[in-house]
Motif scaffolding. Structure first.
Motif, PDB file in Angstrom:
ATOM      1  N   ARG A  13      22.210  41.465 -38.377  1.00 19.28           N
ATOM      2  CA  ARG A  13      23.423  40.948 -37.812  1.00 19.28           C
ATOM      3  C   ARG A  13      24.402  42.225 -37.777  1.00 19.28           C
ATOM      4  NH1 ARG A  13      26.852  35.743 -38.887  1.00 19.28           N
ATOM      5  NH2 ARG A  13      27.022  36.276 -41.003  1.00 19.28           N
ATOM      6  N   GLN A  41      14.109  33.852 -43.473  1.00 19.22           N
ATOM      7  CA  GLN A  41      15.444  34.168 -42.986  1.00 19.22           C
ATOM      8  C   GLN A  41      16.341  33.154 -43.814  1.00 19.22           C
ATOM      9  OE1 GLN A  41      15.912  36.703 -41.373  1.00 19.22           O
ATOM     10  NE2 GLN A  41      13.559  36.847 -41.391  1.00 19.22           N
ATOM     11  N   SER A  92      21.488  35.203 -46.779  1.00 18.51           N
ATOM     12  CA  SER A  92      21.149  33.813 -47.031  1.00 18.51           C
ATOM     13  C   SER A  92      20.643  33.543 -48.519  1.00 18.51           C
ATOM     14  CB  SER A  92      19.846  33.223 -46.099  1.00 18.51           C
ATOM     15  OG  SER A  92      20.195  33.436 -44.790  1.00 18.51           O
ATOM     16  N   THR A 113      19.522  39.114 -42.623  1.00 20.24           N
ATOM     17  CA  THR A 113      19.848  37.723 -42.747  1.00 20.24           C
ATOM     18  C   THR A 113      19.128  37.002 -43.974  1.00 20.24           C
ATOM     19  OG1 THR A 113      19.902  37.560 -40.210  1.00 20.24           O
ATOM     20  CG2 THR A 113      19.564  35.717 -41.534  1.00 20.24           C
ATOM     21  N   THR A 123      25.203  32.842 -41.582  1.00 19.86           N
ATOM     22  CA  THR A 123      24.125  33.918 -41.101  1.00 19.86           C
ATOM     23  C   THR A 123      23.918  33.968 -39.956  1.00 19.86           C
ATOM     24  OG1 THR A 123      22.163  32.655 -41.416  1.00 19.86           O
ATOM     25  CG2 THR A 123      23.525  33.102 -43.475  1.00 19.86           C
ATOM     26  N   ALA A 124      23.130  34.891 -39.526  1.00 15.13           N
ATOM     27  CA  ALA A 124      22.606  35.222 -38.169  1.00 15.13           C
ATOM     28  C   ALA A 124      21.335  34.478 -37.889  1.00 15.13           C
ATOM     29  CB  ALA A 124      22.429  36.693 -37.871  1.00 15.13           C
ATOM     30  N   ALA A 125      20.890  33.595 -38.943  1.00 17.14           N
ATOM     31  CA  ALA A 125      19.534  33.274 -38.677  1.00 17.14           C
ATOM     32  C   ALA A 125      19.467  32.281 -37.274  1.00 17.14           C
ATOM     33  CB  ALA A 125      19.201  32.106 -39.807  1.00 17.14           C
TER      34      ALA A 125
END
Length: 461
Positions: A379, A236, A427, A423, A372-374
């Motif tokens: 997302r 991720q 990234s 994600t 990011t949605a990590a």
């Protein structure tokens, strides 16, 4: 450093050409971190093999982390020059906790995680380290075969490794290959793998310290399956996974799944179910809540009406994808505190929304979305005025997964836009983008971008 990093598409690391063993000039320092709980004899053999590596001793330090052994572990006579034993830090136990403890007291540019029951081929470290001299966002995975513990002494192991004759001390003819080896071969060295982190098994792997720290190291709460969970978070973060079959090693003892396969698999499942949303097979129970959501839904409600925001949240949480978390973006921190007129407050709507959702574990309030949605793998970002349909998220995620896209952009009928992000693609774009370069341009190169209309994902009116 964006221009120095090659723009690798998915996990196809073909643009990286490692030098031949023995034909290059190493310069990076490496910290070999060895978590250990008991097993002094095996540790002695591991350190004996490490003392015979071709990678320069001046660039290598070895940190053995004693994770509560009784009696305490000791350093044997045959070991690399820069070897020390440290105790695992307080407040935890297990391999992940021990590795984190060792990394904290080490200072190599690269971290090599190594089990305390591994006998390495002479060029093992060199094989792994050559990848890290090419770029800083790869995770190198060594090759291993399981063997019965030999009767050899540390001196015999060292002599055999120095002579490139590992089979003189371990019976490689009856060795058991790693369960991931066939996968690595079948998927062209993981170049064609959709989820290469699956093969990030921990007995021997290495990565730049900056990447280790960027994901926060190992999760100390994960007692089994810690390497797979760590690999998932690395994925991720945009990492590329490179298995090196020239980094040969022998794991002393048969794999735990050979001894009690059912218990070994069961011991891992609850840890991975909560932390790796991509393991859909582990999330089949309806109505369950999970630590890491499959999709983060980001809605900007700063200019939305209270009714619009509530409807958008309800639609996001009631769709066919259940493991969803909603982030409501608005200037929450700018709302004045202290005494104020409740009914005539200009921010009455925002205050009501805040009070409505501040205690809901599936909804978070943020002034701005995170980069990011990590660790969530997907997302969705869209306007509150266009609520999701019941199957919208499921369809979008399925399409992005099937086509291996990094970004799906959707033009909405009212002129607004929505998007679904992978994600790992975002990234990696953040790692590679030059100053002022649009992330979308980088995602197009590394994962792919598709623009489409909403009719494929929303039901007709």
């Amino acid at each position: 450093m964006g221009e120095e990093r090659p723009r690798i598409r998915h996990n196809d690391y073909s643009p990286l050409t490692p030098p031949a063993l023995g034909a290059w000039d190493p310069r990076l320092t490496v910290s070999v971190v060895v978590p250990a709980h008991g097993g002094q004899r095996k540790l002695d053999l591991t350190l004996a093999a490490l003392s015979a590596q071709t990678y320069p001793a001046a660039l290598t330090e070895v940190v053995v982390v004693d994770d509560g052994s009784e009696p305490p572990l000791r350093l044997p006579e045959i070991r690399p020059a820069g070897t020390r034993i440290v105790a695992a830090g307080p407040g935890g136990w297990g391999p992940g906790h021990a590795v984190n403890s060792g990394v904290r007291v080490s200072d190599g540019a690269v971290v090599q995680r190594l089990d305390a029951d591994m006998v390495l081929h002479r060029a093992h470290l060199e094989s792994m380290m050559r990848w890290h001299h090419l770029t800083d966002y790869v995770v190198a995975i060594g090759s291993k075969r399981f063997v019965e513990e030999p009767e050899a002494t540390p001196a015999q192991v060292r002599r055999a490794v120095l002579a490139d004759a590992l089979d003189a001390v371990v019976d490689l003819s009856h060795s058991v290959p790693s369960s991931t080896e066939r996968t690595i071969i079948r998927l062209d060295g993981l170049r064609r793998s959709r989820n290469p982190y699956h093969n990030c098994t921990g007995p021997t792997l290495s990565l730049h310290r900056s990447l280790f720290e960027a994901v926060g190291g190992f999760d100390p709460d994960v007692i089994r399956g810690e390497d797979t969970e760590f690999g998932y978070r690395l994925a991720q973060a945009g990492a590329v996974f490179v298995p090196d079959m020239e980094a040969v090693s022998a794991h002393l003892g048969l794999p735990s799944q050979r001894r009690d396969r059912e218990a070994a698999i069961r011991a891992v499942q609850p840890y991975l179910a909560h932390r790796i949303p991509l393991r859909r097979d582990l999330r089949k129970e309806p109505g369950r809540g999970w630590l890491v959501p499959y999709v983060e839904v980001v809605l900007d409600v700063g200019d939305a009406s209270e009714e619009e925001a509530r409807r958008a949240v309800a639609c996001a949480l009631s769709g066919t994808l259940q493991d969803v978390r909603v982030t409501l973006v608005a200037p929450w921190s700018a709302l004045p505190s202290g005494r104020h007129s409740v009914l005539r407050d200009p921010a009455f709507g925002l205050r009501m929304l805040r009070e409505e959702y501040r205690h809901d574990p599936r909804v978070r309030l943020a002034d701005a979305p995170s980069p990011t949605a990590a660790p969530a793998p997907f997302r969705y970002v869209g306007p509150a005025g266009t609520p999701l349909g019941a199957r919208s998220l499921e369809r979008m995620v399925g399409h992005v997964a099937d086509e291996r896209l990094g970004l799906l952009e959707i033009a909405l009928p009212d002129g607004g836009r929505a998007r679904l992000e992978r994600t790992e693609a975002v990234s990696r774009a953040l790692l590679l983008a030059a100053p002022d370069e649009p992330l979308t341009d980088v995602i197009r190169q590394t994962h792919g971008v598709e623009r489409t209309d909403p009719s494929r994902f929303w039901p007709c009116a």
